[in-house]
Write a protein that holds these residues in place. Structure first.
Motif, PDB file in Angstrom:
ATOM      1  N   LEU A  72       1.013  -1.148   0.035  1.00 11.08           N
ATOM      2  CA  LEU A  72       0.095   0.054   0.033  1.00 11.08           C
ATOM      3  C   LEU A  72       0.792   1.279   0.065  1.00 11.08           C
ATOM      4  N   GLY A  73       0.943   2.024  -0.924  1.00 11.65           N
ATOM      5  CA  GLY A  73       1.570   3.342  -1.172  1.00 11.65           C
ATOM      6  C   GLY A  73       0.820   4.665  -1.234  1.00 11.65           C
ATOM      7  N   ALA A  74       1.649   5.409  -0.901  1.00 12.71           N
ATOM      8  CA  ALA A  74       0.817   6.970  -1.082  1.00 12.71           C
ATOM      9  C   ALA A  74       1.950   7.833  -1.534  1.00 12.71           C
ATOM     10  N   PHE A  75       1.929   8.825  -2.454  1.00 13.39           N
ATOM     11  CA  PHE A  75       2.765   9.363  -2.917  1.00 13.39           C
ATOM     12  C   PHE A  75       2.398  11.023  -3.317  1.00 13.39           C
ATOM     13  N   VAL A  76       3.408  11.939  -3.410  1.00 14.87           N
ATOM     14  CA  VAL A  76       3.067  13.397  -3.715  1.00 14.87           C
ATOM     15  C   VAL A  76       4.258  13.833  -4.563  1.00 14.87           C
ATOM     16  N   GLN A  77       4.072  14.378  -5.635  1.00 18.98           N
ATOM     17  CA  GLN A  77       5.104  15.082  -6.396  1.00 18.98           C
ATOM     18  C   GLN A  77       4.829  16.518  -6.951  1.00 18.98           C
ATOM     19  N   ASN A  78       5.889  17.233  -6.648  1.00 14.66           N
ATOM     20  CA  ASN A  78       5.584  18.619  -7.188  1.00 14.66           C
ATOM     21  C   ASN A  78       6.674  19.252  -8.164  1.00 14.66           C
TER      22      ASN A  78
END
Length: 725
Positions: free
Chosen positions: A437-443
């Motif tokens: 189970l993964g969560a990610f954020v990229q800017n």
């Protein structure tokens, strides 16, 4: 009389003054709608040339009445040539001129792997892309699989893992195949057990683009992409329907037949790809063993696309492949086994997966995406006196949010990955199960015209967890920066963390055919963790109106702590770490119809175990490729290529020799028909020329490492029929 003459002269002069017209136009890209500042507009008859300002606006004053051709050009784009009449009906109108990317390295490319659908030039992450035109060429060279497509890419090395069945894997920057990911439309259809034989079961005919990330790609795609990833982008239906058939035959007893159909209506579209691939067993060295096995493969991949309205769209697809691959002793393959000739290796595989993608457009800048794939893979590996059979059921689901702002772009989301492998008795102890189970954020932040920064963070939780220190929880940061130093010179630098959960499915177990391998205890084994850095310089320049040059220099370094190794038939964590470092050099020169390409890779991969440093086997330090292509678009193509592979250390401590291969391609194209002939390995480089590929007897051969071709010279020829295009 004098007054009349002066009156006429004044009238003519006033008419000439009034007849001065102004041309206004805004120049944008056809694909990305980006403003093309610096585009040049020329009126040849008036010898006028004006450049667009920073807003892409071109203003040409003092144009007399009449008809004039106005040419608009921009580096990397096709020229616009159009005749305009003056005075115009609406003299205050600003005309929009849209330029299409031209062929060649300087053409603008939009990539999908970063989820933001941005131009390749504006992304801080270093991405390479093979365009449709390049894939068109590759599909005539090897229509049945993508092994050659990847093997001819700088920085990627294809390693054959079975002598007689031809199974192969690919390595990026010197790292084992388990550290790479092969995706289809951003989805992991070929992970774990199903990754075996994947290179040999994917056809390039229905691909629109192939994108490569070399180095850590952890934020969006998980820790497994330590060395990088390859994303296969499928064709989508266009307004113009397409119906293409390809028939191909080879001098190595091979036949390929494939077809592709696509069409788009107002609210629905479809693509259908199907193929049949056959190869008779082939032994050019008369060793009595197959260099190419007997292959029978069927593939069908239908997709349906829905365009509900301007804000909602999606598609659903099915991928199905069945293959029967039989290699080994040529007499066994021919059905003439006896007490001496008994050795064989058979792979029966069935691959079935579904793909679902849905996109909701919130506004002009943001959207929500959902995608899912469920995969089933059944493989039976049979050898003389041994049988290994297993089934894999895997799934991938992701929900993400994308916002493309003027200054900042965001990608955020979560995904769930499941992988379940069940082996048939007596190998049931090799069963494997993993949930991530993964969560990610990229800017991606564009600070100004010359600097952009991309930063990302991913959090993964794995069940069952591996041994300490991570206990299944991994935090993966990643940073990349883009510097546009001049209009021709750019630089990227970045790095990130990665990890790989313990698994039985890698090059070593594949090479051993899973024989005698002991079960993997995930709870007593640590995950492999990595740290990687990449930096490059990229120079692009136009040499006149028809010539372009592109030079890219990449530097890379990756460290993998406690890598998994096979010792006494058991996978354990090595007491130390693995490092790989090196450079890639890519030079491309486009001179109208003539294109030259030069690629060089230096790879230095070391094992640092128990305080000792050794070179990693089967990793050539030096690889060089050269390609020259002459093409008259839509009419004729001629290509010549050569590849040098340097010497490499083998597992038994000996050194495999270096070698050079050479190939030629000739293709004639008409509107609805292409005819092609291609020859590979004209230097007839074969490992069997330099010594035996096995020890022991033909009844029970013990194979060594494969570091050079086994199949020798292969010529293929065929036709491509385009009924709708």
């Amino acid at each position: 009389m004098k007054r009349i003459f002066m009156l006429i002269l004044c009238m003519l002069l006033s008419h000439w003054i009034i007849a001065q017209n102004t041309f206004r136009a805004k120049v944008t890209s056809d694909q990305t709608k980006a403003i093309l500042k610096g585009a040049t507009a020329t009126i040849p008859n008036l010898k006028i040339a004006i450049s667009a300002d920073t807003s892409g606006l071109i203003v040409i004053p003092n144009i007399p009445n009449g008809k004039f051709e106005i040419d608009v050009t921009y580096v990397g784009f096709s020229k616009s040539e159009k005749v305009y009449s003056f005075p115009q009906k609406n003299p205050d109108q600003t005309i929009e001129i849209v330029l299409e990317p031209s062929t060649g390295e300087l053409a603008e490319v939009t990539v999908q792997t970063t989820r933001t659908n941005q131009s390749l030039r504006d992304i801080p992450t270093r991405i390479e892309a093979l365009s449709l035109e390049e894939l068109d060429e590759k599909s005539t060279m090897r229509p049945g699989d993508i092994k050659m497509l990847l093997g001819e890419t700088t920085g990627i090395h294809v390693q054959q893992t079975s002598v007689v069945s031809g199974s192969s894997s690919f390595r990026i920057q010197g790292l084992d195949s388990r550290y790479t990911q092969l995706l289809q439309d951003g989805m992991p259809l070929y992970s774990g057990f199903s990754g075996n034989l994947s290179l040999l079961q994917v056809s390039p005919l229905d691909l629109k683009q192939v994108e490569f990330i070399k180095g850590s790609a952890s934020t969006l795609y998980g820790g497994g992409a330590i060395a990088g990833l390859v994303n296969l982008i499928s064709k989508i239906p266009e307004k113009t329907p397409e119906l293409t058939f390809l028939l191909n035959g080879t001098s190595a007893n091979g036949v390929d037949a494939s077809g592709y159909y696509s069409r788009k209506w107002q609210h629905i579209g479809t693509t259908i790809f199907g193929s049949y691939n056959y190869n008779g067993a082939y032994d050019p060295s008369n060793t009595g063993l197959s260099a190419i096995p007997q292959i029978k493969r069927f593939t069908i991949n239908p997709k349906i696309y829905l365009y509900m309205d301007e804000d909602n769209s999606g598609w659903f697809g099915v991928n199905t492949t069945y293959e029967n691959r039989l290699g080994g002793d040529m007499q066994v393959i021919d059905g003439k086994a006896d007490n001496v000739h008994q050795y064989f290796e058979r792979n029966k595989t069935f691959r079935f997966s579904t793909q679902l993608s849905f996109t909701h457009k919130i506004d002009e800048e943001s959207r929500v995406n959902f995608k899912n794939t469920i995969g089933y893979f059944d493989r039976q590996l049979s050898e003389a006196g041994f049988n290994f059979k297993g089934k894999q059921l895997s799934s991938f689901s992701e929900l993400n949010y994308v916002r493309n702002g003027e200054k900042a772009s965001w990608v955020a989301g979560a995904n769930l990955i499941t992988d379940n492998f069940t082996a048939t008795p007596p190998q049931s102890s090799l069963n494997y199960n993993l949930t991530t189970l993964g969560a990610f954020v990229q800017n991606t932040y564009k600070a100004n015209n010359w600097f952009s920064l991309e930063s990302g963070l991913r959090l993964d939780d794995n069940t069952p967890p591996p041994n300490k220190p991570a206990n299944g929880l991994f935090i993966l940061p990643r940073v990349n920066a883009l510097f546009k130093l001049t209009s021709h010179l750019t630089s990227r630098i970045g790095g990130g963390f990665g990890y790989k959960m313990p698994t039985l499915f890698n090059d070593q177990s594949e090479q051993d055919g899973y024989q005698n391998i002991k079960p993997l205890n995930t709870g007593n084994t640590q995950a492999e963790q990595s740290y990687g850095l990449n930096g490059d310089l990229n120079y692009r320049h136009a040499l006149g109106s028809e010539a372009f040059i592109s030079v890219n220099q990449l530097f890379f370094y990756t460290k993998v702590d406690r890598p998994l190794i096979l010792q006494n038939n058991t996978f354990i964590n090595a007491p130390g770490h693995l490092t790989t470092q090196g450079t890639e050099t890519n030079i491309k020169l486009v001179m109208d119809e003539l294109v030259f390409y030069l690629g060089y890779t230096y790879t230095n991969t070391k094992q640092h175990f128990n305080g000792l440093t050794n070179t990693q086997p089967l990793t050539p330090k030096n690889q060089l490729s050269f390609d020259a292509t002459y093409e008259i678009e839509g009419s004729f193509r001629f290509g010549a290529e050569s590849f040098y592979t340097g010497s490499q250390l083998l597992s038994d401590g000996t050194t495999g020799r270096d070698y050079i291969t050479f190939g030629l391609l000739v293709q004639k194209m008409w509107k609805h028909l292409d005819i092609f002939i291609n020859a590979e390995n004209l230097t007839d480089q074969r490992q069997t020329k330099w010594g035996s590929i096995y020890t022991g007897s033909i009844t029970n051969p013990n194979f060594g490492d494969i570091y050079a071709p086994l199949d020798g010279i292969i010529v293929n020829a065929g036709i491509r029929i385009k009924l709708l295009n």
